[in-house]
Scaffold this motif. Structure first.
Motif, PDB file in Angstrom:
ATOM      1  N   TYR A   1      -2.637  -6.604  -9.869  1.00  0.00           N
ATOM      2  CA  TYR A   1      -3.577  -5.638 -10.462  1.00  0.00           C
ATOM      3  C   TYR A   1      -4.375  -6.150 -11.606  1.00  0.00           C
ATOM      4  CZ  TYR A   1      -5.566  -1.493 -13.099  1.00  0.00           C
ATOM      5  OH  TYR A   1      -6.261  -0.625 -13.629  1.00  0.00           O
TER       6      TYR A   1
ATOM      7  N   LEU B   1      -3.910   2.541  -6.864  1.00  0.00           N
ATOM      8  CA  LEU B   1      -3.057   1.339  -7.661  1.00  0.00           C
ATOM      9  C   LEU B   1      -3.353   1.423  -9.031  1.00  0.00           C
ATOM     10  CD1 LEU B   1      -4.227  -1.295  -5.067  1.00  0.00           C
ATOM     11  CD2 LEU B   1      -1.941  -0.137  -5.123  1.00  0.00           C
TER      12      LEU B   1
ATOM     13  N   SER C   1       3.749  -1.013  -2.538  1.00  0.00           N
ATOM     14  CA  SER C   1       2.733  -0.981  -3.317  1.00  0.00           C
ATOM     15  C   SER C   1       2.408  -2.502  -4.021  1.00  0.00           C
ATOM     16  CB  SER C   1       3.258  -0.203  -4.762  1.00  0.00           C
ATOM     17  OG  SER C   1       3.314   0.830  -4.379  1.00  0.00           O
TER      18      SER C   1
ATOM     19  N   CYS D   1      -1.445  -3.872  -3.367  1.00  0.00           N
ATOM     20  CA  CYS D   1      -1.945  -4.740  -4.448  1.00  0.00           C
ATOM     21  C   CYS D   1      -2.605  -5.941  -4.233  1.00  0.00           C
ATOM     22  CB  CYS D   1      -1.261  -4.290  -5.735  1.00  0.00           C
ATOM     23  SG  CYS D   1      -2.283  -4.422  -7.303  1.00  0.00           S
TER      24      CYS D   1
END
Length: 142
Positions: free
Chosen positions: A51, A101, A119, A123
């Motif tokens: 992220y 996200l 996830s 990402c």
């Protein structure tokens, strides 16, 4: 929405970044992405690193256009993601994925919600795609 409109509303500020500043930010994004690929650490740490790479790439894209988000205002991560359609030309569907996200990151950070492996993978994939999007291709002018 345009970058000029976001400047008028105060979500963006003018910022003239030199090649060294952009280079440092892109190098940091590549390091963050490399950290996200380390399977020996927790899913949360890997997700955070991927992220962070997304945010660093998005910020670099904004800076190459002469702007940066006003970090004194709430929502600057959302602003970075929303402007990717303008700075890198990504399609709206990808922006929706990136915003999902962002919301997942908020839940993990502020409520302790678990981050699942799917996830993390999503990402990392999106960070890799953005890295490809921002890097100039041979014969293409940016």
């Amino acid at each position: 929405m345009s970058l000029a409109n976001l400047l008028k509303t105060g979500q963006l500020k003018e910022h003239r970044a030199g090649p060294q500043e952009i280079g440092r930010l892109m190098a940091a994004a590549e390091r963050s992405l490399a950290d996200a690929r380390v399977a020996a650490v927790s899913a949360e740490t890997r997700f955070d690193a991927a992220y962070r790479a997304i945010m660093q790439i998005g910020l670099a894209a904004l800076m190459t256009r002469g702007y940066r988000p006003d970090t004194n205002r709430p929502g600057h991560h959302m602003t970075i993601i929303q402007t990717l359609t303008l700075t890198l030309g990504i399609e709206a569907a990808r922006m929706v994925v990136l915003d999902t996200l962002r919301r997942k990151r908020n839940l993990a950070d502020y409520t302790g919600e678990d981050i699942d492996d799917a996830s993390v993978a999503a990402c990392i994939t999106e960070a890799e795609r953005l890295l490809r999007d921002i890097k100039p291709r041979p014969g293409k002018r940016t």
